[in-house]
Design an enzyme around this catalytic site. Structure first.
Site, PDB file in Angstrom:
ATOM      1  N   ASP A   1      16.488   8.630  34.209  1.00  0.00           N
ATOM      2  CA  ASP A   1      17.351   9.203  33.165  1.00  0.00           C
ATOM      3  C   ASP A   1      18.709   8.523  33.200  1.00  0.00           C
ATOM      4  O   ASP A   1      19.131   8.019  34.245  1.00  0.00           O
ATOM      5  CB  ASP A   1      17.599  10.701  33.425  1.00  0.00           C
ATOM      6  CG  ASP A   1      16.316  11.497  33.437  1.00  0.00           C
ATOM      7  OD1 ASP A   1      15.348  11.067  32.792  1.00  0.00           O
ATOM      8  OD2 ASP A   1      16.306  12.548  34.103  1.00  0.00           O
TER       9      ASP A   1
HETATM   10  N1  URA Z   1      12.826  12.858  37.438  1.00  0.00           N
HETATM   11  C1  URA Z   1      13.874  13.206  36.665  1.00  0.00           C
HETATM   12  O1  URA Z   1      14.055  14.375  36.345  1.00  0.00           O
HETATM   13  N2  URA Z   1      14.702  12.230  36.265  1.00  0.00           N
HETATM   14  C2  URA Z   1      14.566  10.946  36.603  1.00  0.00           C
HETATM   15  O2  URA Z   1      15.372  10.094  36.207  1.00  0.00           O
HETATM   16  C3  URA Z   1      13.473  10.602  37.414  1.00  0.00           C
HETATM   17  C4  URA Z   1      12.614  11.585  37.818  1.00  0.00           C
END
Ligand code: URA
Length: 243
Positions: A105
């Site tokens: 993310d």
């Molecule tokens: N899980 C998440 O919630 N975000 C990420 O970036 C990777 C795994």
């Protein structure tokens, strides 16, 4: 990425840039079937069919592999239509057409592999190979072991049950905890959603390990090439023969 036609022809190994200009001026180059005789045009070779003397260009780029320590605030995409920063902005010296292997993310930091090896990417991201990813989540509140057991057993999310996770509390402070979690699935925002499902708000999330690789020696915002042994191991994990 759109680039000058003579540069694209040179990248395909057909001719030097100067000689490629000659090919264009001589009317020997077509883009999507149209003869191009101007030198200024920019094209994206992944979007357009570019031919020299009627033969489509092919690109045999050297395969490259990097381990990046992604900071927050960078998108895990090769480009963004809205002009936001992407992880590729952190590798300006890399000239090959690389992209991230999987996603973190925008507000997650940590280990992200960057490569132009599509076969390896498909293998590593395939659920069949259950590639381990370890994250450290800083969560609000201090979850009890009983609550964390729900993650260890598998928890129901809107897109189905998660596979059992390996979960360990690393540290606790006044009103928050650092929890390490290892999963092998790769659903969208999975770790945040898993913690949300047990009533824990994730304040910060970092991927610290992927397929046995760690961030050791790579500062935030920096990257390093993988070693030949690491690449061979990734091929092994992804169940593909290295060519
Ligand atoms: N899980 C998440 O919630 N975000 C990420 O970036 C990777 C795994």
């Amino acid at each position: 990425m759109a680039e000058r036609l003579q540069k694209i022809i040179a990248q395909a190994g057909i001719a030097s840039r100067r000689a490629a200009e000659g090919l264009i001026l001589a009317g020997r180059v077509t883009v999507d079937g149209q003869i191009i005789t101007e030198l200024g045009g920019k094209y994206d070779s992944s979007q357009h069919k570019i031919c020299v003397d009627g033969k489509p260009l092919t690109f045999t780029e050297t395969k490259v592999y990097y381990l990046l320590n992604k900071p927050k605030g960078y998108l895990s995409t090769a480009k963004d239509e809205r002009g936001r920063r992407t992880v590729l902005d952190l590798l300006p010296e890399v000239k090959e057409r690389v992209y991230p292997l999987g996603r973190l993310d925008n507000n997650t930091e940590g280990l992200l592999l960057i490569s132009n090896d599509g076969d390896l990417m498909n293998g590593l991201l395939h659920p069949r190979y259950k590639v381990n990813k370890t994250y450290v989540a800083r969560v609000a509140g201090i979850p009890t072991e009983k609550t964390l057991d729900k993650l260890r057993q598998g928890i129901k999310l809107e897109d189905g049950m998660t596979a059992p996770a390996v979960v360990k509390v690393l540290e606790t402070a006044d009103s928050e905890a650092k929890v390490e979690i290892t999963i092998h699935e790769g659903r969208n925002r999975q770790v945040r959603r898993m913690f949300a499902a047990i009533g824990c708000d994730v304040r910060a999330l970092k991927r610290v390990k992927f397929a046995g690789l760690t961030l050791a020696g790579v500062k935030r915002g920096h990257y390093r090439p993988l070693t030949a042994e690491e690449i061979a191991e990734l091929y092994h994990i992804a169940g593909i023969k290295q060519s």
